[in-house]
Scaffold this motif. Structure first.
Motif, short mmCIF file in Angstrom:
data_model
loop_
_atom_site.label_atom_id
_atom_site.label_comp_id
_atom_site.label_asym_id
_atom_site.label_seq_id
_atom_site.Cartn_x
_atom_site.Cartn_y
_atom_site.Cartn_z
N SER A 55 -6.58 6.38 16.17
CA SER A 55 -7.94 6.38 15.63
C SER A 55 -8.69 5.16 16.16
CB SER A 55 -7.91 6.37 14.10
OG SER A 55 -9.19 6.07 13.57
N ILE A 56 -9.77 5.40 16.88
CA ILE A 56 -10.59 4.29 17.39
C ILE A 56 -11.18 3.50 16.24
CG2 ILE A 56 -12.66 3.70 18.71
CD1 ILE A 56 -12.11 6.10 20.49
N GLU A 57 -11.65 4.22 15.21
CA GLU A 57 -12.29 3.54 14.08
C GLU A 57 -11.29 2.63 13.35
OE1 GLU A 57 -12.52 6.78 14.68
OE2 GLU A 57 -14.61 6.83 15.35
N MET A 58 -10.08 3.11 13.16
CA MET A 58 -9.08 2.29 12.48
C MET A 58 -8.62 1.13 13.36
SD MET A 58 -6.77 5.09 10.40
CE MET A 58 -5.81 3.83 9.55
N ASP A 59 -8.59 1.35 14.66
CA ASP A 59 -8.23 0.27 15.58
C ASP A 59 -9.26 -0.86 15.53
OD1 ASP A 59 -6.51 -0.79 17.76
OD2 ASP A 59 -8.33 -0.52 18.95
N LYS A 60 -10.54 -0.47 15.51
CA LYS A 60 -11.61 -1.48 15.43
C LYS A 60 -11.56 -2.21 14.09
CE LYS A 60 -14.90 0.83 18.52
NZ LYS A 60 -16.23 1.49 18.61
N LEU A 61 -11.27 -1.47 13.03
CA LEU A 61 -11.20 -2.08 11.71
C LEU A 61 -10.01 -3.04 11.62
CD1 LEU A 61 -12.18 -2.39 8.83
CD2 LEU A 61 -10.97 -0.27 8.24
N ALA A 62 -8.88 -2.64 12.20
CA ALA A 62 -7.71 -3.54 12.21
C ALA A 62 -8.03 -4.83 12.95
CB ALA A 62 -6.53 -2.83 12.85
N LYS A 63 -8.81 -4.72 14.02
CA LYS A 63 -9.22 -5.92 14.76
C LYS A 63 -10.07 -6.83 13.87
CE LYS A 63 -11.92 -7.45 18.74
NZ LYS A 63 -12.83 -7.05 19.84
N SER A 68 0.84 -1.19 0.00
CA SER A 68 0.00 0.00 0.00
C SER A 68 0.87 1.24 0.00
CB SER A 68 -0.91 0.00 1.24
OG SER A 68 -1.59 1.23 1.39
N ASP A 69 0.32 2.35 -0.49
CA ASP A 69 1.08 3.60 -0.45
C ASP A 69 0.68 4.48 0.73
OD1 ASP A 69 -1.40 4.58 -1.20
OD2 ASP A 69 -0.85 4.94 -3.28
N ASN A 70 -0.10 3.91 1.67
CA ASN A 70 -0.55 4.67 2.84
C ASN A 70 0.13 4.13 4.10
OD1 ASN A 70 -2.66 5.01 5.24
ND2 ASN A 70 -3.03 6.64 3.77
N THR A 71 0.99 4.94 4.70
CA THR A 71 1.79 4.48 5.84
C THR A 71 0.93 4.22 7.08
OG1 THR A 71 2.28 6.81 6.39
CG2 THR A 71 3.88 5.61 5.03
N SER A 72 -0.15 4.96 7.26
CA SER A 72 -1.02 4.74 8.43
C SER A 72 -1.68 3.37 8.36
CB SER A 72 -2.08 5.84 8.52
OG SER A 72 -1.50 7.09 8.79
N ALA A 73 -2.21 3.03 7.19
CA ALA A 73 -2.84 1.72 7.03
C ALA A 73 -1.82 0.60 7.24
CB ALA A 73 -3.47 1.61 5.64
N ILE A 74 -0.61 0.79 6.74
CA ILE A 74 0.45 -0.20 6.92
C ILE A 74 0.75 -0.40 8.39
CG2 ILE A 74 2.92 -0.62 6.54
CD1 ILE A 74 2.58 0.83 3.83
N ILE A 130 -0.80 -11.82 7.70
CA ILE A 130 -0.62 -10.74 6.74
C ILE A 130 0.48 -9.78 7.23
CG2 ILE A 130 -2.93 -10.76 5.74
CD1 ILE A 130 -3.68 -8.48 7.60
N SER A 131 1.20 -9.26 6.30
CA SER A 131 2.17 -8.21 6.57
C SER A 131 1.98 -7.13 5.52
CB SER A 131 3.60 -8.76 6.52
OG SER A 131 3.88 -9.34 5.25
N TYR A 182 -1.22 0.14 11.03
CA TYR A 182 -2.32 -0.51 11.74
C TYR A 182 -2.39 -2.01 11.43
CZ TYR A 182 -4.49 3.47 14.03
OH TYR A 182 -4.75 4.52 14.88
N ILE A 183 -1.90 -2.41 10.27
CA ILE A 183 -1.83 -3.83 9.95
C ILE A 183 -0.69 -4.49 10.72
CG2 ILE A 183 -1.27 -5.51 8.14
CD1 ILE A 183 -4.10 -4.58 7.92
N ASN A 184 0.49 -3.93 10.61
CA ASN A 184 1.69 -4.57 11.18
C ASN A 184 1.70 -4.53 12.70
OD1 ASN A 184 2.67 -5.20 8.64
ND2 ASN A 184 3.89 -3.33 8.47
N LYS A 185 1.06 -3.53 13.31
CA LYS A 185 1.05 -3.40 14.77
C LYS A 185 -0.25 -3.91 15.39
CE LYS A 185 4.26 0.52 14.83
NZ LYS A 185 4.47 1.93 15.24
#
Length: 357
Positions: A120-128, A103-109, A141-142, A111-114
């Motif tokens: 972001s609560i919303e992104m944390d829930k989505l990562a879960k 991906s070209d988005n470092t924030s999304a990367i 996934i990495s 939240y996946i790797n960590k």
């Protein structure tokens, strides 16, 4: 600080604790060295939609956002959601593999790797949700960064075809099903315009039970068919060749088309004239009405690929016909709305019936 005070945990916190209690024996511990990468994909998001591509097979997926997904959403959240949708669309049937997401988005990367994050609560829930989906399939996934100029998924997140996205008004679809029968699968659909829980998509999409309806046998379904207008003839032939017991099909009343006589010959019930509402057909992502509006005359027909069902209906035409007081029509069609006749089968008129409330 008074440690004797009672503290109430939020619902989300209680769910998190419960998850660890029930899953700790299965998921405790992390591999020192993950298994080798088996699949690689690139994903991208724009404020229009998402896109992704498997780098080994070149199979791609894409789709527009619905109103809820894009409303007040940041691009970082949409990039993470694009990763989730691409995983679901491309790797739903995979098990026990390692998928590398580019991906070209470092924030999304991050939240996946960590496995989540704090910003972001919303992104944390989505990562879960993403990791829970992976754990059910023993998928690891990495995520790695790829420069935007090299991200081939960028094209798919911004380019879409509206020709396959027109959908029938929900109220009219419900009335049509009550009038005829409830199909079990929407054969030509997307996750946005589907009219039934089970649907077959044109390209890999999250939630689709299968891809490319023409590659499947339809005799296992009781399908709902609302194909692009340029595919109607091919769809009718598919119903016949697969010997489908019954299918509910929505088509324009275009009696000059080459497929129209074939449609008449394979009806197993009287055709239904649909109301000429301006919003009868619309695009799901922006609610734009069909450009033909009220000029477009749509009908619902029950087709069958079984000769016995078709013959039974044609015998009914013979019984109901009173040809002694009428002249047999020289043509195989009649103008919609003037005579109430859809066409002629074996010399007998096939009348429209009105859609029930």
């Amino acid at each position: 600080m008074d440690f004797d005070n009672e503290i109430r945990l939020s619902l989300f916190s209680r769910q998190e604790i419960t998850w660890w209690i029930t899953k700790i024996n299965d998921t405790n511990g992390k591999r020192i060295r993950p298994v080798n990468v088996s699949k690689r994909c690139r994903t991208d998001a724009s404020f229009l939609g998402f896109g992704g591509i498997d780098l080994e097979t070149d199979i791609h997926t894409n789709g527009r956002w619905n109103n809820e997904e894009v409303l007040n959403a940041s691009i970082n959240y949409l990039e993470l959601l694009a990763i989730f949708y691409c995983l679901q669309a491309l790797y739903e049937d995979c098990r026990d593999i390692h998928i590398e997401v580019q991906s070209d988005n470092t924030s999304a990367i991050s939240y996946i790797n960590k496995f989540g994050g704090m910003e972001s609560i919303e992104m944390d829930k989505l990562a879960k949700q993403i990791w829970e989906w992976c754990l059910l399939r023993q998928i690891y996934i990495s995520a790695v960064h790829v420069p935007g100029r090299l991200n081939t998924a960028d094209f798919y997140s911004r380019n879409f075809s509206d020709s396959t996205e027109w959908m029938l008004k929900q109220d009219i679809f419900n009335r049509l099903c009550r009038h005829t029968f409830l199909p079990d699968v929407d054969v030509f659909a997307s996750r946005l315009n589907k009219r039934l829980p089970k649907f077959v998509s044109w390209f890999p999409e999250p939630g689709a039970m299968a891809v490319n309806a023409f590659s499947l046998s339809w005799n296992q379904f009781v399908p709902y068919l609302f194909p692009p207008f340029n595919s109607i003839g091919k769809v009718i032939n598919k119903v016949v060749s697969d010997k489908v017991d019954k299918a509910l099909m929505v088509v324009p009343y275009w009696f000059t088309q080459s497929w129209f006589p074939v449609l008449l010959e394979n009806m197993s019930d009287f055709p239904i004239r649909l109301p000429r509402h301006q919003d009868l057909l619309a695009l799901p992502h922006n609610k734009k009405f069909h450009p033909l509006g009220k000029k477009l005359k749509m009908i619902g027909v029950v087709l069958s690929g079984r000769a016995c069902r078709v013959e039974e209906f044609q015998k009914k035409l013979l019984t109901l016909s009173q040809s002694h007081g009428l002249e047999e029509q020289p043509s195989s069609t009649a103008v919609l709305g003037k005579s109430g006749v859809c066409g002629i089968v074996l010399g007998f008129p096939v009348h429209f019936i009105r859609l029930k409330r």
